[in-house]
Scaffold this active site. Structure first.
Site, PDB file in Angstrom:
ATOM      1  N   THR A 183     -12.145 -15.999 -27.543  1.00 13.55           N
ATOM      2  CA  THR A 183     -11.086 -15.750 -28.621  1.00 13.55           C
ATOM      3  C   THR A 183     -11.744 -15.486 -29.974  1.00 13.55           C
ATOM      4  OG1 THR A 183      -8.844 -16.515 -29.805  1.00 13.55           O
ATOM      5  CG2 THR A 183     -10.527 -18.213 -29.027  1.00 13.55           C
ATOM      6  N   ASN A 184     -11.265 -15.594 -31.190  1.00 13.08           N
ATOM      7  CA  ASN A 184     -11.890 -15.444 -32.472  1.00 13.08           C
ATOM      8  C   ASN A 184     -11.117 -16.459 -33.316  1.00 13.08           C
ATOM      9  OD1 ASN A 184      -9.601 -13.841 -33.772  1.00 13.08           O
ATOM     10  ND2 ASN A 184      -9.827 -12.631 -31.890  1.00 13.08           N
ATOM     11  N   HIS A 185     -11.478 -16.491 -34.694  1.00 12.05           N
ATOM     12  CA  HIS A 185     -11.215 -17.415 -35.636  1.00 12.05           C
ATOM     13  C   HIS A 185      -9.845 -16.959 -36.294  1.00 12.05           C
ATOM     14  CE1 HIS A 185     -14.606 -19.773 -35.595  1.00 12.05           C
ATOM     15  NE2 HIS A 185     -15.359 -18.745 -35.856  1.00 12.05           N
TER      16      HIS A 185
END
Ligand code: C5P
Length: 398
Positions: A210-212
């Site tokens: 995933t990412n931030h």
């Protein structure tokens, strides 16, 4: 704020009618023009003379003046009004409003009014809590009547609970809010998609990529579009945020899910804002069991995901299409590339090099880039950024 607004103040037969005097005074003080209609019973609680003096106009009770036969036209009153505010509103009047009973001037005016209508209920706690009253209020709310909630406290009967009419100052605040909201409904009837949040690409049943992204920017845009009257479908990846008021949220997990939901909704939309942080790569195969560690290194093969924005942009037509570009270097050139490639009307560029911009926090610093040039904005809250983005959408819409 209420300067020049035409308000009909409807007063019904409740002990709280004495507060209508203060309410009337406050409305006039705020610049509103007030005409008072009382139900016959209301005259027992507060005198017509008091209300006529405060509103600076004769008060209206009957369909006609018995002395000279002059007709009090509920139709022209209804047309004159910018708002019909019934305060206090008894259970009786509320019930009649739901069924269309029109046995006094206030009720016929209600049925003729094209304006916004607000009611401030006032009654004993059991009457207020009764399922009949609650359902009637719900019906009115569904029909667009604003309900100014009563307060809890000591009631005229000596009982303590909810039913006491909201205080005049609070009613005036809500009246202002109702006008403010009505006046910003510049996107009423328009349907928008907003993608937001991070996608989750599973590796196995336990791990994922995933990412931030927190989804804050996209959620603020969805909220602002809805506030201005648009019908919003918020296609949301992972976030911890609650759905904004008046927005329909469609929860998705992977880039593939988001692609499917967006393509489906795009047929029915007038525009889209692509704010989601979508994974560009996803594991080529998702293991159906937890991957076990061994002494050697591991490789996960990744395959490209579909570019949602590019797919929607290819079929944009004259619809409004907005993208985001989060860059760490070569910012303007990269954003302009996206503008062309994905067929956006404009791109919102934020650089991770700017302090206070990007994922973390409640602020952002953006440059809006369209086909004619770019506009740099200072650091502001994500809510303010949402407002300038929606302002630009409005200019393209008109
Ligand atoms: O190419 P890049 O991912 O940097 O482009 C960013 C823009 O494209 C954003 O508006 C993002 O929401 C959108 N996008 C998308 N689907 C993808 C990748 C990006 O809609 N698979």
């Amino acid at each position: 704020m209420l300067n020049g607004k035409h308000i009909i103040l409807g007063i019904t037969g409740s002990i709280a009618a004495y507060k209508a005097a203060m309410l009337c005074r406050l409305l006039v003080k705020e610049g509103a023009e007030v005409r008072v209609i009382m139900t016959p019973l209301a005259k027992q609680f507060i005198t017509p003379l008091t209300m006529a003096t405060l509103s600076k106009h004769p008060i209206l009770v009957e369909f006609f003046n018995p002395e000279n036969g002059e007709w009090n036209s509920h139709v022209s009153l209804g047309e004159w009004a910018d708002m019909l505010l019934i305060a206090p509103a008894t259970a009786n009047t509320i019930a009649k409003m739901t069924t269309g009973i029109a046995d006094n001037l206030l009720l016929t005016t209600y049925l003729s009014a094209r304006s916004k209508v607000a009611v401030a209920p006032a009654m004993d706690l059991d009457m207020y809590a009764h399922i009949t009253t609650q359902q009637n209020l719900q019906t009115l709310a569904q029909r667009g009547v604003a309900i100014i909630e009563p307060a809890a406290g000591e009631l005229a009967s000596g009982l303590i609970g909810k039913g006491r009419m909201a205080e005049p100052e609070d009613i005036v605040e809500q009246v202002k809010a109702i006008f403010a909201e009505a006046e910003h409904r510049t996107l009423a009837g328009k349907r928008y998609i907003v993608t937001a949040g991070a996608t989750i690409e599973p590796i196995d049943p336990v791990r994922y990529i995933t990412n931030h992204s927190t989804g804050k920017m996209g959620y603020a845009i969805a909220e602002e579009l809805a506030r201005r009257g648009a019908e919003v479908k918020l296609i949301s990846g992972r976030t911890t945020l609650p759905a904004p008021k008046g927005v329909e949220r469609i929860d998705v997990l992977t880039a593939e899910d988001m692609y499917n939901a967006a393509v489906k909704e795009w047929n029915k939309a007038d525009g889209a804002v692509m704010c989601a942080a979508v994974a560009d790569y996803t594991p080529a195969v998702v293991a159906d069991h937890k991957l076990k560690k061994s002494d050697s290194d591991m490789r996960i093969e990744l395959k490209r995901t579909k570019d949602i924005a590019a797919a929607l942009g290819a079929n944009k037509g004259s619809r409004i299409f907005v993208g985001f570009a989060l860059e760490t270097d070569n910012e303007e050139a990269n954003a302009e590339g996206k503008l062309q490639r994905k067929n956006f009307d404009f791109v919102v560029l934020n650089s991770l090099r700017d302090k206070g911009a990007g994922f973390a926090g409640d602020t952002n610093k953006v440059t809006l880039i369209d086909h004619t040039g770019s506009q740099e904005h200072p650091l502001m809250s994500k809510r303010e950024v949402a407002a300038i983005i929606v302002d630009k959408i409005e200019t393209l819409n008109s």
